[in-house]
Scaffold this motif. Sequence first.
Motif, short mmCIF file in Angstrom:
data_model
loop_
_atom_site.label_atom_id
_atom_site.label_comp_id
_atom_site.label_asym_id
_atom_site.label_seq_id
_atom_site.Cartn_x
_atom_site.Cartn_y
_atom_site.Cartn_z
N ASN A 1 -10.20 12.00 -5.28
CA ASN A 1 -10.42 11.83 -3.67
C ASN A 1 -9.44 11.13 -3.12
N ILE A 2 -8.28 12.20 -2.28
CA ILE A 2 -6.48 11.93 -1.72
C ILE A 2 -6.96 11.39 -0.64
N LEU A 3 -8.36 11.25 0.04
CA LEU A 3 -8.14 11.01 1.47
C LEU A 3 -9.29 9.14 0.95
N ALA A 4 -10.13 9.48 0.33
CA ALA A 4 -11.25 8.82 -0.43
C ALA A 4 -10.38 6.74 -0.52
N SER A 5 -8.82 7.95 -1.43
CA SER A 5 -8.53 6.80 -2.77
C SER A 5 -7.66 5.62 -1.34
N ILE A 6 -7.52 5.81 -0.03
CA ILE A 6 -6.77 5.33 0.56
C ILE A 6 -7.55 4.17 1.28
N PRO A 7 -8.29 3.75 1.15
CA PRO A 7 -9.88 2.34 1.25
C PRO A 7 -9.16 1.80 -0.02
N PHE A 8 -9.92 2.31 -1.11
CA PHE A 8 -10.00 1.75 -1.89
C PHE A 8 -8.63 0.70 -2.20
N ILE B 1 -4.35 0.46 -10.85
CA ILE B 1 -4.58 1.45 -9.50
C ILE B 1 -5.41 2.57 -10.27
N LEU B 2 -5.90 2.41 -11.88
CA LEU B 2 -7.21 3.13 -12.39
C LEU B 2 -7.84 3.64 -11.93
N PRO B 3 -8.66 2.56 -11.55
CA PRO B 3 -9.74 2.23 -11.84
C PRO B 3 -10.51 2.49 -10.04
N PHE B 4 -9.19 2.56 -8.98
CA PHE B 4 -9.94 2.58 -8.13
C PHE B 4 -9.64 4.52 -7.66
N VAL B 5 -9.04 4.91 -7.96
CA VAL B 5 -8.37 6.54 -8.14
C VAL B 5 -9.61 7.15 -8.75
N PHE B 6 -10.42 6.64 -9.69
CA PHE B 6 -11.18 6.96 -10.48
C PHE B 6 -12.94 6.69 -9.13
N LEU C 1 0.77 -1.32 -0.20
CA LEU C 1 0.07 0.11 -0.20
C LEU C 1 0.68 1.26 0.09
N ALA C 2 2.22 1.26 0.66
CA ALA C 2 3.06 2.54 0.74
C ALA C 2 3.18 3.06 -0.77
N PRO C 3 4.16 2.44 -1.42
CA PRO C 3 3.49 2.65 -3.27
C PRO C 3 2.08 3.62 -3.63
N LEU C 4 1.74 2.65 -3.29
CA LEU C 4 0.58 2.75 -4.44
C LEU C 4 -0.31 3.81 -3.43
N LEU C 5 -0.60 4.38 -2.43
CA LEU C 5 -1.26 5.28 -2.27
C LEU C 5 -0.10 6.91 -3.10
N LEU C 6 1.24 6.78 -2.75
CA LEU C 6 1.59 7.75 -3.58
C LEU C 6 1.47 7.77 -4.86
N TYR C 7 1.49 6.51 -6.05
CA TYR C 7 1.26 6.54 -7.13
C TYR C 7 -0.14 7.37 -7.66
N GLY C 8 -1.03 6.62 -6.32
CA GLY C 8 -2.60 7.07 -6.64
C GLY C 8 -2.70 8.86 -6.53
N ALA C 9 -1.61 9.20 -5.41
CA ALA C 9 -1.87 10.52 -5.17
C ALA C 9 -1.20 11.22 -6.91
N GLY C 10 -0.10 10.70 -7.62
CA GLY C 10 0.40 11.20 -8.58
C GLY C 10 -0.62 11.82 -9.46
N LEU C 11 -1.74 10.07 -9.68
CA LEU C 11 -2.57 10.42 -10.50
C LEU C 11 -3.82 10.96 -10.42
#
Length: 381
Positions: free
Chosen positions: A301-308, A291-296, A75-85
């Motif tokens: 929303n940065i915080l909402a992306s955490i559980p997804f 992770i594209l589908p989960f970002v959408f 999850l650690a890199p995914l959070l930063l990766y998702g934030a970038g997207l």
Amino acid sequence: MGVESGPQSPATNNSRSRTTKVVAGFVRNVLPLALAIGTSGIFLLALGKSPSAFYGAVIQFGLLGTGWQRSIIMLAPLLLYGAGLIVAFRGKLWNLGYEGQYLLGGVLVVGLAPALTQSLPLALAFIILMAIGATVGGAWAFLPAVLKAKFGTNEIITTLMLSFVGIGITNMLIRGPFQNPEVTVPQTAVMPLDTMFPKILGSRIHIGIIIALLVVLILHFVLTRTSFGLRLDVYGASPKSALHVGIDVPRMIVIIFLISGALIGLAASVDMLGLWGTMRANWNPSYGAAILPFVFLARLNILASIPFLAFYAVLATGGALASQDVGLDSHFLLVVVALILVFMSIIEYIGMKRDLGQSYIPPGLRKAFASLLSRKNEGDS
């Protein structure tokens, strides 16, 4: 004698409004996951596999025992990766060069880490290496940003093309100056465990998850509580309106791309320093497409992306072992991710039509239904 009902009280209207929002949130955010899991279960049955055995193994390997630690590490890199997207997509810009940005940042981190961790205090070396990863990721997004800002060049094309170039340069560095001379396999030197991120409370989880959460929280504050976040949302809603209210649009485009690429490069740094410690030629975790589908689903929303993203981390870590356990190819997980994207698109289409007061049934299908109904009515009469 009937009693006429009076106007609804504000409390009643607010309650109904909250209920409607909750239902809409469930339908648009959770239902695509449920439908994808159910449909993939049908595919499993068609393949002669047990859906309950597969998803039971996903939970077992992804959450139970030490599985939850593996999921948090991922999850650690995914959070930063998702934030970038999310930063790019909120500005209605498509940074699809994420793979090149990630791999270039990662290879420079693991290539330079042995020298830096041995010659500098470890904490300082970590800071420098993370800065290197973020800088490389941002720099690799700079050219598409300038082309978009100055000439209006389609960023989808430029970021994709540069991503391929970045992947090629990564492999050249691994086979060239960063090649480990002690092995014949093309890979960088392996970082000693005592020069990687320290673990938290004796677990396998490294401090990268703390760094990622802090960055996400700071970024959420910036996007929701600062003038920059407001300007970003205005630009994302309408570049013409942004121009009219005095926003420097070319500058905004460049800043968005730099932040997006830097976050993805930082994700690579955290991944290399916390988990991998080396990189092989032609290796690519392909986080971005997964992770594209989960970002959408998180509605950018940065915080909402955490559980997804946590859901995906469990699915990926547990699913890889579950696939082996039930005799499936590991690429079956991509089918599940694709189904999430398909159902999310369908539900978004239906919801958008409903919000606009239009029918979500395509015109041709509406005519067919109307024809069938008219025939039925003629037959009844």
